[in-house]
Design a protein around this motif. Structure first.
Motif, short mmCIF file in Angstrom:
data_model
loop_
_atom_site.label_atom_id
_atom_site.label_comp_id
_atom_site.label_asym_id
_atom_site.label_seq_id
_atom_site.Cartn_x
_atom_site.Cartn_y
_atom_site.Cartn_z
N UNK A 121 33.01 43.47 50.59
CA UNK A 121 31.90 44.41 50.58
C UNK A 121 30.59 43.66 50.78
N UNK A 122 30.43 42.55 50.07
CA UNK A 122 29.23 41.73 50.24
C UNK A 122 29.13 41.22 51.68
N UNK A 123 30.23 40.71 52.21
CA UNK A 123 30.25 40.19 53.58
C UNK A 123 29.94 41.29 54.60
N UNK A 124 30.43 42.49 54.34
CA UNK A 124 30.20 43.63 55.24
C UNK A 124 28.71 43.92 55.39
N UNK A 125 27.95 43.69 54.34
CA UNK A 125 26.52 43.98 54.36
C UNK A 125 25.66 42.78 54.74
N UNK A 130 16.21 40.17 51.24
CA UNK A 130 16.25 40.44 49.81
C UNK A 130 15.87 41.89 49.50
N UNK A 131 14.81 42.44 50.09
CA UNK A 131 14.50 43.85 49.81
C UNK A 131 15.64 44.80 50.20
N UNK A 132 16.33 44.51 51.29
CA UNK A 132 17.47 45.36 51.68
C UNK A 132 18.62 45.24 50.69
N UNK A 133 18.88 44.01 50.23
CA UNK A 133 19.92 43.81 49.21
C UNK A 133 19.55 44.55 47.93
N UNK A 136 20.23 48.20 48.28
CA UNK A 136 21.67 48.46 48.27
C UNK A 136 22.25 48.34 46.85
N UNK A 137 21.87 47.29 46.12
CA UNK A 137 22.39 47.10 44.76
C UNK A 137 21.90 48.20 43.83
#
Length: 183
Positions: A121-125, A130-133, A136-137
């Motif tokens: 899942x992490x690799x898929x994204x 950092x703002x996008x992460x 998502x989180x």
């Protein structure tokens, strides 16, 4: 000041050794085991508002309290388990953090069903800023503010910055192909 140089300036020696062990063997190194990824997320969530040293000192207690970070076991925790955790003086007894661990385990199980693993899942994204992460989180998990997301992703090799380029561990991490290098 980087984590690398902060360790050099620590006193007493026991504090320095605790941080050095984490710095030299864990921080920034890719993790490929979903349970260990989950464990690191629990640790980062529990660090919020506290020192990383406090969390490092309690790491074994966390591991024991949360069934060796076994995602399936934690996802199945009952109200009795929540109470057990809230009464465990060996960990951080914060209701929001305890609930986040249990709910995030349930979320990871759903991600595993869809993507095959938490790591996938992490690799898929990847790659994301950092703002996008953070966005998502925040949408996916409980109790994952910006600093938690940043430290979690740096600590598992998804974001650059865990070590300065002049740090001896930096070259070792490069040999492990961190995700930030695969951009």
């Amino acid at each position: 000041m980087s984590y690398c140089s902060a360790i050099e300036n620590m006193q007493p020696e026991s504090r320095k050794e605790l941080h050095k062990k984490y710095h030299d063997n864990h921080y920034g190194f890719p993790i490929h085991d979903d349970n260990e990824l989950f464990g690191r997320l629990i640790m980062e969530i529990n660090q919020a508002g506290l020192s990383w040293e406090t969390i490092l000192k309690k790491e074994e207690n966390f591991r024991n309290a949360y069934s060796s970070f076994n995602i399936k076991k934690v996802a199945a925790y009952t109200e009795e388990d929540r109470e057990r955790l809230l009464n465990d003086s060996g960990i951080i007894r914060n209701k929001l953090k305890v609930n986040a661990a249990i709910e995030n385990a349930k979320t990871i199980i759903e991600l595993q069903k869809e993507f095959g693993s938490f790591e996938k899942w992490l690799e898929h994204h990847h790659p994301k800023t950092l703002p996008e992460w953070m966005k998502l989180f925040k949408k996916t998990f409980k109790f994952t503010g910006g600093e938690i997301v940043n430290e979690f992703l740096m600590s598992i090799g998804f974001l650059k910055g865990a070590h300065s380029e002049n740090c001896l561990v930096y070259q070792t991490i490069l040999k492990h192909e961190p995700m930030w290098k695969k951009v």
